[in-house]
Design a protein around this motif. Structure first.
Motif, PDB file in Angstrom:
ATOM      1  N   GLU A  20      20.477  11.819  10.456  1.00  0.00           N
ATOM      2  CA  GLU A  20      19.860  10.978   8.874  1.00  0.00           C
ATOM      3  C   GLU A  20      20.691  10.254   9.697  1.00  0.00           C
ATOM      4  O   GLU A  20      19.672   8.315   8.875  1.00  0.00           O
ATOM      5  N   ILE A  21      22.030   8.981   9.652  1.00  0.00           N
ATOM      6  CA  ILE A  21      22.598   8.278  10.181  1.00  0.00           C
ATOM      7  C   ILE A  21      21.787   6.989  11.167  1.00  0.00           C
ATOM      8  O   ILE A  21      21.279   5.929  10.785  1.00  0.00           O
ATOM      9  N   ARG A  37      18.510   7.779  11.950  1.00  0.00           N
ATOM     10  CA  ARG A  37      17.520   7.303  12.020  1.00  0.00           C
ATOM     11  C   ARG A  37      18.145   5.923  10.729  1.00  0.00           C
ATOM     12  O   ARG A  37      16.894   5.358  11.438  1.00  0.00           O
ATOM     13  N   ARG A  38      18.535   5.858  10.421  1.00  0.00           N
ATOM     14  CA  ARG A  38      18.318   4.540   9.428  1.00  0.00           C
ATOM     15  C   ARG A  38      18.979   3.575   9.667  1.00  0.00           C
ATOM     16  O   ARG A  38      17.895   2.240   9.913  1.00  0.00           O
ATOM     17  N   LYS A  67      19.003   3.177  13.282  1.00  0.00           N
ATOM     18  CA  LYS A  67      17.981   2.405  14.144  1.00  0.00           C
ATOM     19  C   LYS A  67      16.567   2.153  13.469  1.00  0.00           C
ATOM     20  O   LYS A  67      15.550   1.135  13.733  1.00  0.00           O
ATOM     21  N   THR A  68      16.555   2.439  11.737  1.00  0.00           N
ATOM     22  CA  THR A  68      14.891   1.767  11.326  1.00  0.00           C
ATOM     23  C   THR A  68      15.455   0.118  11.246  1.00  0.00           C
ATOM     24  O   THR A  68      15.288  -0.729  11.008  1.00  0.00           O
ATOM     25  N   ILE A  69      16.953   0.451  10.615  1.00  0.00           N
ATOM     26  CA  ILE A  69      17.671  -0.891  10.486  1.00  0.00           C
ATOM     27  C   ILE A  69      17.493  -2.475  12.021  1.00  0.00           C
ATOM     28  O   ILE A  69      16.843  -3.656  12.420  1.00  0.00           O
ATOM     29  N   GLN A 104      13.557  -3.331  12.007  1.00  0.00           N
ATOM     30  CA  GLN A 104      13.422  -4.612  11.535  1.00  0.00           C
ATOM     31  C   GLN A 104      14.072  -5.443  12.055  1.00  0.00           C
ATOM     32  O   GLN A 104      13.015  -6.599  11.617  1.00  0.00           O
TER      33      GLN A 104
END
Length: 834
Positions: free
Chosen positions: A6-7, A9-10, A12-14, A17
């Motif tokens: 989860e960490i 993934r977050r 990577k998303t940041i 973005q």
């Protein structure tokens, strides 16, 4: 394990973005840069306009930041307050004074709870300090030991708790110590201040520039108490003109409730003390330390005991408003030119929307374009700021003693934030407008977007811009004429070629003798003060009714003063006696206002000669005096003061002296230099302080002069910005109507008719601006500005019209030159592409 995924993934998303946002911003910057480069003329107009206007904003920001930095070096600054005296004198105008009596300070120390420390600061300790034959003038104050505990004045030598405890103790600043003693320690050394010996009990660091209290020496207040032990006025409740009182609140105090409690106790003290003197009522108020320099306007002057520089809050609001108007004018330019170029950018916006661009992306694009122009303008405006800074400081002598306008890191940050705000304001309307246009209507005409019934948004902005510009220019013209009229005001006496020489404590006899031998000096007189420039001296006068007392302004003059200045005597004559002391003075020459105030033979002034009045002041006990002359009314105060009751008394050696030398010379500067060389023979310590009367009057209105110069400068900026914007609009209009012009020329239209066709719209807008601006300027002066000048001249039509004609001429030249250029083009070349 799921938590780890989860960490990741977050994160990577940041990262994704952030990459998208940075790419998008980069794309916006590239697109904006290309747009700016394609439209070099409009970009240059916008950058130049914003840079010029922002330079005034930078000056104002630097000015405000430095004013707000005053006294911030004090560790206890938020808990330090100065006592304000609100005085009301029977039958006379009172006011708020930046001072308080010595008795006030001692009563607060004795009776008021919730205060940690109290310090009394006695004003105007200016003496000559002598050490081993070396003499230097020293400026300072009488002070209590607690002053060094309340304020953060670091002690280099000595004990701050005891340094100002004993009589004849003096604390020097580091620079004053070096001037007198060199590199040797001054602690414990003797120094002679005038005729008395003092001991140096401490040396403190030099006072910071941004301190409202500035001095070279502090002398123990107990010394003043001992010297004036027989002076009853020293401890008088009503003697509010010679000292200031500061208080320090305890740590961890709830300021609001504590102030309310202290104020109620101050009210109780005032109520009790006001029972003693029925003619004077004094109330006490607390003024925070940080509101002394920028805060409420208090009475100041030679008799007020005010300490330090002060800038009225109202003045800052006025300057801020004027700077904002100039900045908005440049922002209007940007908006105008952006909307004018709307047709050229509709296809760009329509295409972007057609391929999926959102509203937010469109307005972000245009905002970034505006920010790029604004930040570029900031760089240019900073160099303009560097050029303007010394000129602003030179505008008035008091500014040189008040601000430096040096760039600091915090100031630089504020400059950048200011630039971003200007960019947002300038680009907001175009950004919102373009973002709302749909792809279907992208080929519409923004110029027909209605703001009012018969005006487009661009026309409204032009009217507003030129209305403000005209108000600026006409205000400058009217203000300059009124300023010159004030300087030329008939004061009721002669000031031409009179040099006023401040004797600075020296006996005037020797210099008078030297001046009498100069062929260029035709007459010499002595006076206590120079009138009509803001100085004041006075006391209370009574006639037959012992209960009827009035404040009368005074000056102490010798027998040569009236004829030298050309005062007009309507009854009686000059002084008959030559008293050697103030106690022996028994004659007074009054003006007509004195007769009217007390009803002394108002219509027959000859009968007033020989009448006796009673006079008293803080330096003179109540005594009987005889009227020996009546003068025609004259302006004792400045032009913003009404003519008041005035009395002249004979000058005695106990008075301070100003020599008034009447000069007849073809080279005034050379004569002044000659007199200065005579001064140096008499006094080698003090610099020569002399000023021609007309120069002194001009300097008395330096604030008014400074405001006219500032408004004149802003007028120049406003007309420059408005002219650049108008030039851009004219260029755009002529470019978009070239084919129409070509067709009209083919049909036989003359160049004159084409100029009229293209310029009439702009001239109509300027006419609307004039209809709004001229009455507004007239009302501004007649109802507000000149209301404080009872002897002003009425505002003339010529003064209002001068600015209008200048603007119309400049606008017509720009419009005419561009339209004539377009009208002269060969229609074949214009139409060959169609």
């Amino acid at each position: 394990m799921p938590d780890v995924f989860e960490i990741v993934r977050r994160v990577k998303t940041i990262i994704v973005q952030t990459f998208i946002i940075s790419t998008m911003i980069g794309s916006y910057i590239k697109t904006s840069a290309r747009s700016l480069m394609r439209n070099k003329l409009f970009s240059c107009i916008n950058i130049a306009g914003l840079a010029i206007s922002m330079s005034t904003g930078l000056l104002l920001i630097a000015f405000l930041l430095e004013l707000r930095s005053y006294d911030r070096f004090n560790k206890n600054g938020e808990r330090i307050y100065r006592i304000t005296s609100v005085a009301a004198f029977k039958g006379e105008q009172g006011g708020k004074y930046a001072s308080a009596s010595v008795k006030t300070g001692r009563l607060i120390r004795q009776k008021v709870s919730g205060i940690k420390q109290v310090a009394i600061l006695g004003n105007d300790f200016s003496k000559d300090a002598s050490v081993d034959g070396k003499t230097l003038p020293v400026k300072g104050y009488w002070a209590e030991p607690s002053l060094l505990s309340i304020f953060t004045f670091p002690m280099l030598e000595g004990n701050p708790e005891t340094a100002l405890r004993d009589p004849y103790s003096v604390v020097l600043t580091q620079t004053a110590s070096k001037k007198l003693f060199g590199e040797v320690s001054a602690l414990g050394k003797a120094v002679k201040l005038d005729s008395l010996d003092y001991q140096v009990t401490g040396v403190i660091k030099d006072i910071p520039f941004f301190s409202h209290i500035n001095f070279e020496a502090l002398v123990s207040l107990s010394t003043a108490e001992q010297i004036g032990k027989n002076d009853k006025s020293f401890q008088a409740w009503t003697n509010i003109f010679s000292s200031s009182v500061y208080v320090l609140l305890p740590e961890n105090t709830e300021i609001a409730s504590s102030r309310a409690s202290i104020q109620s106790q101050l009210d109780a003290i005032a109520k009790q003390e006001n029972l003693v003197d029925q003619n004077t009522k004094i109330q006490l108020e607390l003024l925070p330390l940080y509101d002394i320099v920028v805060g409420p306007e208090l009475r100041s002057g030679s008799m007020s005991g005010a300490v330090g520089p002060h800038v009225p809050t109202a003045l800052l609001w006025v300057l801020g408003g004027l700077a904002l108007v100039v900045i908005l004018s440049a922002c209007f330019n940007y908006t105008n030119l952006s909307l004018a170029r709307a047709m050229r950018r509709f296809k760009e916006v329509g295409l972007r929307k057609a391929i999926g661009a959102q509203k937010s992306q469109i307005w972000q694009q245009f905002l970034i374009e505006a920010l790029m122009i604004s930040l570029t303008a900031l760089v240019v405006s900073y160099f303009i700021f560097l050029l303007l800074r010394p000129e602003l400081i030179k505008m008035a002598p008091q500014l040189q003693r008040t601000v430096k306008l040096d760039l600091t890191p915090s100031m630089a940050i504020v400059f950048v934030v200011f630039s971003i705000c200007v960019g947002v304001i300038a680009g907001l309307m175009p950004a919102v407008f373009f973002s709302r246009i749909s792809a279907i209507h992208a080929l519409g005409n923004v110029s027909m977007l209605k703001g009012f019934k018969h005006l487009t948004i661009r026309q409204i902005l032009i009217v507003i811009q030129y209305t403000v510009t005209l108000i600026f220019i006409t205000t400058t013209a009217v203000g300059y004429v009124q300023y010159k009229n004030i300087l030329a005001l008939d004061l009721g006496f002669n000031t031409e070629n009179i040099l006023n020489i401040n004797m600075q404590g020296n006996k005037p006899g020797a210099l008078m003798k030297e001046l009498g031998e100069m062929p260029e000096v035709t007459a010499v007189s002595r006076s206590l003060i120079v009138t009509s420039v803001g100085n004041a001296w006075g006391g209370h006068m009574k006639y037959k009714d012992s209960q009827d007392s009035a404040l009368v302004l005074t000056n102490h003059v010798d027998e040569n003063y009236l004829p030298l200045h050309g005062y007009k005597l309507i009854a009686g004559g000059n002084f008959l006696t030559r008293p050697a002391s103030a106690e022996a003075s028994s004659e007074v020459i009054v003006n007509q206002k004195v007769l009217k105030r007390f009803g002394i033979h108002v219509n027959e002034p000859e009968k007033a000669i020989g009448e006796q009045i009673t006079f008293s002041s803080f330096r003179m006990k109540e005594r009987k005096m005889t009227i020996v002359g009546v003068m025609k009314d004259f302006h004792y105060g400045k032009a913003d003061n009404l003519i008041e009751p005035v009395a002249f008394m004979f000058w005695t050696p106990q008075d301070g002296a100003v020599l008034n030398a009447k000069i007849k010379s073809t080279d005034m500067l050379a004569t002044r230099n000659k007199i200065e060389s005579l001064w140096k023979k008499i006094d080698r310590v003090h610099p020569f302080k002399a000023e021609f009367y007309d120069e002194a009057i001009e300097n008395a209105y330096s604030e008014f002069s400074m405001m006219i110069k500032i408004i004149g400068f802003l007028s120049f900026l406003a007309i420059s910005i408005a002219s650049m914007g108008l030039f851009g609009m004219v260029v755009f209009t002529t470019e978009t109507r070239l084919k129409e012009i070509g067709i009209r020329k083919v049909m036989g239209a003359s160049s004159g008719s084409l100029i009229y066709l293209l310029s009439r719209g702009f001239l109509l807008l300027l006419s609307i601006s004039a209809i709004i601006a001229l009455p507004a300027t007239y009302l501004l002066f007649e109802k507000l500005v000149l209301k404080n000048f009872p002897y002003h001249t009425p505002v003339q039509i010529a003064e209002l019209s001068a600015g209008l004609l200048a603007v119309l001429l400049l606008a017509f030249c720009m419009i005419g030159s561009q339209t004539l250029k377009a009208a002269r083009r060969n229609p074949v070349e214009v139409l060959k592409s169609d």
